[in-house]
Design an enzyme around this catalytic site. Structure first.
Site, PDB file in Angstrom:
ATOM      1  N   ALA A  68       0.780  -1.204  -0.007  1.00  0.00           N
ATOM      2  CA  ALA A  68       0.011   0.166   0.123  1.00  0.00           C
ATOM      3  C   ALA A  68       0.904   1.215   0.012  1.00  0.00           C
ATOM      4  O   ALA A  68       1.946   1.130   0.314  1.00  0.00           O
ATOM      5  CB  ALA A  68      -0.882  -0.062   1.229  1.00  0.00           C
ATOM      6  N   GLY A 111       0.240  -4.912   0.689  1.00  0.00           N
ATOM      7  CA  GLY A 111      -1.173  -5.117  -0.364  1.00  0.00           C
ATOM      8  C   GLY A 111      -0.802  -5.452  -1.747  1.00  0.00           C
ATOM      9  O   GLY A 111      -1.717  -6.139  -2.338  1.00  0.00           O
ATOM     10  N   GLU A 114      -1.547  -9.149  -1.128  1.00  0.00           N
ATOM     11  CA  GLU A 114      -2.854  -9.152  -1.210  1.00  0.00           C
ATOM     12  C   GLU A 114      -3.603  -9.160  -2.350  1.00  0.00           C
ATOM     13  O   GLU A 114      -4.691 -10.005  -2.567  1.00  0.00           O
ATOM     14  CB  GLU A 114      -3.487  -8.497  -0.149  1.00  0.00           C
ATOM     15  CG  GLU A 114      -3.211  -8.498   1.380  1.00  0.00           C
ATOM     16  CD  GLU A 114      -3.510  -7.512   2.249  1.00  0.00           C
ATOM     17  OE1 GLU A 114      -4.077  -7.789   3.454  1.00  0.00           O
ATOM     18  OE2 GLU A 114      -3.190  -6.424   2.050  1.00  0.00           O
ATOM     19  N   GLU A 134       3.288  -5.304   7.413  1.00  0.00           N
ATOM     20  CA  GLU A 134       2.477  -4.146   7.732  1.00  0.00           C
ATOM     21  C   GLU A 134       2.865  -4.097   9.630  1.00  0.00           C
ATOM     22  O   GLU A 134       2.954  -2.945   9.966  1.00  0.00           O
ATOM     23  CB  GLU A 134       1.123  -4.320   7.807  1.00  0.00           C
ATOM     24  CG  GLU A 134       0.634  -4.201   6.334  1.00  0.00           C
ATOM     25  CD  GLU A 134       0.834  -5.634   5.703  1.00  0.00           C
ATOM     26  OE1 GLU A 134       0.077  -5.889   4.443  1.00  0.00           O
ATOM     27  OE2 GLU A 134       1.302  -6.673   6.163  1.00  0.00           O
TER      28      GLU A 134
END
Length: 260
Positions: A68, A111, A114, A134
């Site tokens: 992210a 992310g 993911e 994270e």
């Protein structure tokens, strides 16, 4: 033919195959809200295009995605990754109905990992690394890793990756069932396109039904999943492509599927 946008490149290197390339290289393909929105739009376009039967998702040779966009999170906090447009876009990518093959080279973190897990088939270069780091910035995965990683790789490996933030190799990811194949570094995209080309030669509606049936195994009980499968194959038997496939088998010729 290539249609350029800010964050996503779209090409069609083979008949019925579309390649979507994450193109935010200056930020190591960090998943900004803009990138996620563009990817969702590209998936929507591919879903509606009757000529597209399989999609390949890839990054660069050095990184699939670093995760992210941390700058967005620093500026906007939790709202940066939990806002209605981003949630809707992420859901649209997750619900993409056609077969989706991901080609992973280099870093596939947070992310990005993911996102890769939303693909139906993952191919990785032997130098690829997978991680959920994270926790190193005081948070935890927020786009599905606690659920999808656990379902695919099991509790112990999911806990190891999420609680330590440490990466695993492509070989370890293969052993855990996170990816389908490991290939020579730099060859993941070519191999993913090969796989997509094979899938694109199959009856499109049956491929979509097969994908939906497999995904049902992660979301329902065994009995419910078996019934879903039964209804899916019942529907497949109503298609013109099913008749074409069976006729071609008995006539000893290659089938010609039209997506009907």
């Amino acid at each position: 033919m290539t249609a350029k946008s800010v964050s996503i490149l779209s090409t069609c290197p083979r008949p019925h195959v579309r390649v979507l390339t994450l193109n935010r290289t200056s930020k190591r393909n960090a998943l900004s809200n803009e990138l996620i929105a563009e990817l969702a739009a590209a998936c929507r376009n591919a879903a509606l295009d009757q000529d597209v039967r399989c999609v390949v998702l890839c990054g660069s040779d050095a990184f699939f995605s670093a995760g992210a966009d941390i700058k967005e999170m620093q500026q906007r906090g939790f709202e940066a990754i939990d806002n209605f447009p981003r949630r809707s876009a992420w859901r649209e990518i997750a619900n993409f109905p056609k077969p989706l093959v991901a080609a992973v080279e280099g870093i596939c973190f947070g992310g990005g990992h993911e996102l890769a897990m939303l693909a139906d088939i993952l191919v990785a270069g032997e130098g690829a690394l997978f991680a959920q780091p994270e926790i190193n910035i005081g948070i935890l995965p927020g786009d599905g890793a606690t659920q999808r990683l656990t379902r695919v790789a099991g509790k112990s490996l999911a806990m190891l990756m999420i609680l330590t933030g440490q990466s695993i190799s492509a070989g370890a990811a293969l052993q855990a069932g996170l990816i389908a194949e490991v290939v020579e570094s730099g060859k993941a995209q070519a191999r993913a396109i090969e796989i997509a080309e094979v899938i694109a030669q199959k009856p499109p509606r049956s491929a979509e039904l097969a994908k939906a049936a497999v995904l049902a195994a992660f979301q329902t009980t065994l009995d419910t999943g078996l019934e879903f499968e039964r209804q899916a194959i019942r529907h497949a038997f109503t298609t013109a492509d099913q008749q074409e496939g069976m006729n071609a088998f008995f006539e000893k010729r290659a089938p010609s599927y039209r997506g009907r």
